[in-house]
Design a protein around this motif. Structure first.
Motif, PDB file in Angstrom:
ATOM      1  N   SER A  13       0.813  -1.212   0.000  1.00 32.40           N
ATOM      2  CA  SER A  13       0.000   0.000   0.000  1.00 32.40           C
ATOM      3  C   SER A  13       0.851   1.269   0.000  1.00 32.40           C
ATOM      4  O   SER A  13       2.035   1.249   0.336  1.00 32.40           O
ATOM      5  N   TYR A  14       0.206   2.375  -0.402  1.00 34.61           N
ATOM      6  CA  TYR A  14       0.847   3.700  -0.394  1.00 34.61           C
ATOM      7  C   TYR A  14       2.138   3.710  -1.217  1.00 34.61           C
ATOM      8  O   TYR A  14       3.206   4.063  -0.752  1.00 34.61           O
ATOM      9  N   ASN A  15       1.996   3.278  -2.479  1.00 37.45           N
ATOM     10  CA  ASN A  15       3.057   3.382  -3.469  1.00 37.45           C
ATOM     11  C   ASN A  15       2.448   3.960  -4.741  1.00 37.45           C
ATOM     12  O   ASN A  15       1.385   4.592  -4.690  1.00 37.45           O
ATOM     13  N   SER A  16       3.096   3.763  -5.877  1.00 42.05           N
ATOM     14  CA  SER A  16       2.551   4.214  -7.166  1.00 42.05           C
ATOM     15  C   SER A  16       2.472   3.043  -8.131  1.00 42.05           C
ATOM     16  O   SER A  16       2.701   3.192  -9.338  1.00 42.05           O
ATOM     17  N   LEU A  17       2.147   1.880  -7.622  1.00 47.45           N
ATOM     18  CA  LEU A  17       2.045   0.682  -8.451  1.00 47.45           C
ATOM     19  C   LEU A  17       0.837   0.791  -9.371  1.00 47.45           C
ATOM     20  O   LEU A  17      -0.201   1.354  -8.998  1.00 47.45           O
ATOM     21  N   SER A  18       0.944   0.235 -10.572  1.00 49.88           N
ATOM     22  CA  SER A  18      -0.103   0.408 -11.573  1.00 49.88           C
ATOM     23  C   SER A  18      -0.336  -0.892 -12.338  1.00 49.88           C
ATOM     24  O   SER A  18       0.233  -1.928 -12.024  1.00 49.88           O
ATOM     25  N   GLY A  19      -1.196  -0.801 -13.349  1.00 50.03           N
ATOM     26  CA  GLY A  19      -1.530  -1.979 -14.144  1.00 50.03           C
ATOM     27  C   GLY A  19      -2.678  -2.756 -13.520  1.00 50.03           C
ATOM     28  O   GLY A  19      -3.333  -2.315 -12.585  1.00 50.03           O
ATOM     29  N   LYS A  20      -2.905  -3.939 -14.054  1.00 50.37           N
ATOM     30  CA  LYS A  20      -4.000  -4.781 -13.573  1.00 50.37           C
ATOM     31  C   LYS A  20      -3.552  -5.605 -12.359  1.00 50.37           C
ATOM     32  O   LYS A  20      -2.373  -5.905 -12.202  1.00 50.37           O
ATOM     33  N   LEU A  21      -4.526  -5.977 -11.553  1.00 51.53           N
ATOM     34  CA  LEU A  21      -4.232  -6.804 -10.385  1.00 51.53           C
ATOM     35  C   LEU A  21      -3.919  -8.226 -10.828  1.00 51.53           C
ATOM     36  O   LEU A  21      -4.734  -8.847 -11.526  1.00 51.53           O
ATOM     37  N   PRO A  22      -2.782  -8.764 -10.454  1.00 50.25           N
ATOM     38  CA  PRO A  22      -2.465 -10.148 -10.829  1.00 50.25           C
ATOM     39  C   PRO A  22      -3.268 -11.138  -9.982  1.00 50.25           C
ATOM     40  O   PRO A  22      -3.313 -11.015  -8.756  1.00 50.25           O
ATOM     41  N   PRO A  23      -3.923 -12.124 -10.590  1.00 50.55           N
ATOM     42  CA  PRO A  23      -4.726 -13.095  -9.827  1.00 50.55           C
ATOM     43  C   PRO A  23      -3.896 -13.925  -8.857  1.00 50.55           C
ATOM     44  O   PRO A  23      -4.422 -14.428  -7.866  1.00 50.55           O
ATOM     45  N   PHE A  24      -2.619 -14.057  -9.122  1.00 49.41           N
ATOM     46  CA  PHE A  24      -1.784 -14.916  -8.279  1.00 49.41           C
ATOM     47  C   PHE A  24      -1.616 -14.377  -6.858  1.00 49.41           C
ATOM     48  O   PHE A  24      -1.203 -15.106  -5.961  1.00 49.41           O
ATOM     49  N   LEU A  25      -1.906 -13.097  -6.629  1.00 49.17           N
ATOM     50  CA  LEU A  25      -1.806 -12.560  -5.274  1.00 49.17           C
ATOM     51  C   LEU A  25      -2.969 -13.007  -4.386  1.00 49.17           C
ATOM     52  O   LEU A  25      -2.927 -12.834  -3.166  1.00 49.17           O
ATOM     53  N   ALA A  26      -3.993 -13.584  -4.984  1.00 42.63           N
ATOM     54  CA  ALA A  26      -5.173 -13.996  -4.219  1.00 42.63           C
ATOM     55  C   ALA A  26      -4.893 -15.138  -3.266  1.00 42.63           C
ATOM     56  O   ALA A  26      -5.727 -15.459  -2.420  1.00 42.63           O
ATOM     57  N   THR A  27      -3.736 -15.754  -3.367  1.00 42.24           N
ATOM     58  CA  THR A  27      -3.395 -16.859  -2.463  1.00 42.24           C
ATOM     59  C   THR A  27      -2.751 -16.380  -1.171  1.00 42.24           C
ATOM     60  O   THR A  27      -2.383 -17.190  -0.321  1.00 42.24           O
ATOM     61  N   ALA A  28      -2.590 -15.065  -1.015  1.00 40.46           N
ATOM     62  CA  ALA A  28      -2.135 -14.528   0.264  1.00 40.46           C
ATOM     63  C   ALA A  28      -3.289 -14.575   1.260  1.00 40.46           C
ATOM     64  O   ALA A  28      -4.460 -14.697   0.881  1.00 40.46           O
ATOM     65  N   GLN A  29      -2.985 -14.476   2.539  1.00 43.02           N
ATOM     66  CA  GLN A  29      -4.024 -14.453   3.555  1.00 43.02           C
ATOM     67  C   GLN A  29      -4.423 -13.031   3.935  1.00 43.02           C
ATOM     68  O   GLN A  29      -5.575 -12.767   4.256  1.00 43.02           O
ATOM     69  N   ILE A  30      -3.454 -12.127   3.928  1.00 41.40           N
ATOM     70  CA  ILE A  30      -3.700 -10.723   4.240  1.00 41.40           C
ATOM     71  C   ILE A  30      -3.044  -9.901   3.142  1.00 41.40           C
ATOM     72  O   ILE A  30      -1.833 -10.021   2.903  1.00 41.40           O
ATOM     73  N   LEU A  31      -3.842  -9.064   2.453  1.00 46.73           N
ATOM     74  CA  LEU A  31      -3.348  -8.393   1.258  1.00 46.73           C
ATOM     75  C   LEU A  31      -3.760  -6.922   1.260  1.00 46.73           C
ATOM     76  O   LEU A  31      -4.954  -6.591   1.210  1.00 46.73           O
ATOM     77  N   TYR A  32      -2.768  -6.037   1.323  1.00 50.72           N
ATOM     78  CA  TYR A  32      -3.007  -4.600   1.287  1.00 50.72           C
ATOM     79  C   TYR A  32      -2.426  -4.047  -0.018  1.00 50.72           C
ATOM     80  O   TYR A  32      -1.200  -3.986  -0.184  1.00 50.72           O
ATOM     81  N   LEU A  33      -3.309  -3.651  -0.941  1.00 52.32           N
ATOM     82  CA  LEU A  33      -2.897  -3.061  -2.216  1.00 52.32           C
ATOM     83  C   LEU A  33      -3.470  -1.653  -2.366  1.00 52.32           C
ATOM     84  O   LEU A  33      -3.435  -1.076  -3.444  1.00 52.32           O
ATOM     85  N   ASN A  34      -3.996  -1.117  -1.299  1.00 54.51           N
ATOM     86  CA  ASN A  34      -4.666   0.179  -1.345  1.00 54.51           C
ATOM     87  C   ASN A  34      -3.697   1.326  -1.576  1.00 54.51           C
ATOM     88  O   ASN A  34      -2.485   1.201  -1.396  1.00 54.51           O
ATOM     89  N   ASN A  35      -4.269   2.463  -2.029  1.00 53.14           N
ATOM     90  CA  ASN A  35      -3.508   3.697  -2.256  1.00 53.14           C
ATOM     91  C   ASN A  35      -2.368   3.493  -3.234  1.00 53.14           C
ATOM     92  O   ASN A  35      -1.210   3.773  -2.964  1.00 53.14           O
TER      93      ASN A  35
END
Length: 398
Positions: free
Chosen positions: A296-318
């Motif tokens: 979170s709180y970076n300048s990451l862009s593009g589409k969300l990769p589905p492979f991150l869905a296997t994490a248990q706690i995921l913060y991609l906000n901001n």
């Protein structure tokens, strides 16, 4: 004829006095004895502590002094372990300063000081103790620089100087100590560049200082890395060779560029890169095996990769993520594997969840302030703000 009671008492007293002579402090090597005397004269118990109550120099320190352990070396008693302060929870520690005579304990292998108010500098003479393997002086008030002489402790394995008031740069030589396994210098006022750590280093915690510059090359043996809340900058390329890493915390720095895809291949308990200046897309090559990911709180862009869905706690906000949220995220939420999913303050356009689908109460989803109307199941923390969606003009040009 039976001895009179008075005679027996005199005999017992004489025997006790002879025993005390046998175990007198003179049995300890005189250099070590003098070092302990100097050490004691510079330190004192804080109110409520009674650590030094056993330090009676009329007796043998090796047998009677709390925190002192001796070994027979070359036919003489030498101090090999010095644990100052009781270390009991709730018991105040020691106050005062460290004497340079510490460097006279030539066979010392372990030095610890319980949390307290020991202040002043670290004696340069500590660097003479070639047998020293463990130094733990945390939660005190040590100040000044870390002596360059500590780089000469070739047998040192663990160094913990955390939660003090140390300043200056970290000596480059520390990173070259061949047997060093764990270094904890967090919560000080250290500044300057971060030195490279090689050898057998497995645990490196330099968090909450004022270190600057780029991330240097680090040993492939590294397993734990915490550099949070410094002013480090540059890219994260130095992480790519570190295939033994199990924990990474680089949050609240100034790192830039992409997150190397090799990082997502690691089996980490936590990956914390929030509050940096990272940019570009993220592209794991397969399902991640990382329990907690915070980007979170970076300048990451593009589409969300589905492979991150296997994490248990995921913060991609901001960030600046866009497009549709992959169904893999919803499936993981419904299965209760994904416990927290924060996607707020991005540029996402759709999250396909039907109104009649009920998300598990054990999970937490926040997806407000995107380029869509969030589903009713989205519940967000107060700091996310009250606006439900982004203004239309922001989404047109995103």
């Amino acid at each position: 004829m039976e001895e009179p009671p008075l005679a027996r008492k005199v005999l017992v007293i004489l025997l006790q006095m002879m025993l005390l002579v046998d175990i007198a402090s003179s049995d300890l090597h005189p250099t070590d004895l003098a070092a302990l005397r100097n050490l004691r004269s510079n330190l004192e118990d804080m109110p409520g502590s009674c650590f030094f109550s056993t330090w009676n120099f009329e007796l043998d320190p090796c047998h009677f002094f709390m925190g002192v352990i001796c070994d027979l070396i070359q036919g003489e008693k030498r101090v090999t372990v010095l644990n100052l302060g009781t270390g009991y929870a709730g018991v105040p520690g020691l106050a005062g300063k460290l004497s340079s005579s510490l460097g006279d304990l030539a066979f010392l292998k372990q030095l610890t000081i319980a949390p307290g108010m020991v202040a002043g500098g670290i004696p340069k003479s500590l660097g003479k103790l070639s047998e020293l393997r463990f130094v733990g002086i945390s939660r005190n008030r040590l100040s000044g620089r870390i002596p360059e002489s500590l780089a000469g402790l070739i047998n040192l394995e663990i160094l913990d100087l955390s939660k003090n008031k140390l300043t200056g740069s970290i000596p480059k030589g520390l990173g070259k100590i061949p047997n060093l396994v764990a270094v904890t210098l967090s919560d000080n006022n250290l500044y300057g560049p971060m030195p490279s750590f090689s050898g057998r280093i497995a645990h490196l915690d330099l968090a909450r200082n004022n270190l600057r510059g780029s991330l240097p090359p680090l040993s492939h043996t590294l397993q734990f890395l915490s550099l949070q809340r410094n002013n480090l900058a540059g890219g994260l390329g130095s992480l790519i060779p570190l295939q033994s890493l199990a924990y990474i915390d680089l949050c609240f720095n100034q790192f830039t560029g992409r997150v190397p895809q090799e990082v997502f291949d690691l089996k980490l308990s936590g990956l914390y890169l929030q509050h940096n200046k990272l940019s570009g897309s993220i592209a794991p090559t397969g399902p991640v095996q990382i329990k907690t990911i915070d980007l979170s709180y970076n300048s990451l862009s593009g589409k969300l990769p589905p492979f991150l869905a296997t994490a248990q706690i995921l913060y991609l906000n901001n960030n600046r993520f866009s497009g549709t949220v992959p169904l893999a995220y919803l499936d993981s939420l419904l299965s209760t594997y994904l416990e927290i999913l924060y996607l707020q303050h991005n540029y996402l356009t759709d999250f396909e969840v039907h109104s009649d689908v009920s998300l598990p109460t054990s999970g937490s989803l926040c997806i407000q302030y995107n380029c869509m109307v969030p589903p009713t199941q989205s519940t967000c923390p107060l700091k996310s703000g009250k606006q439900v969606s982004r203004p239309r003009y922001q989404c047109i040009h995103s």
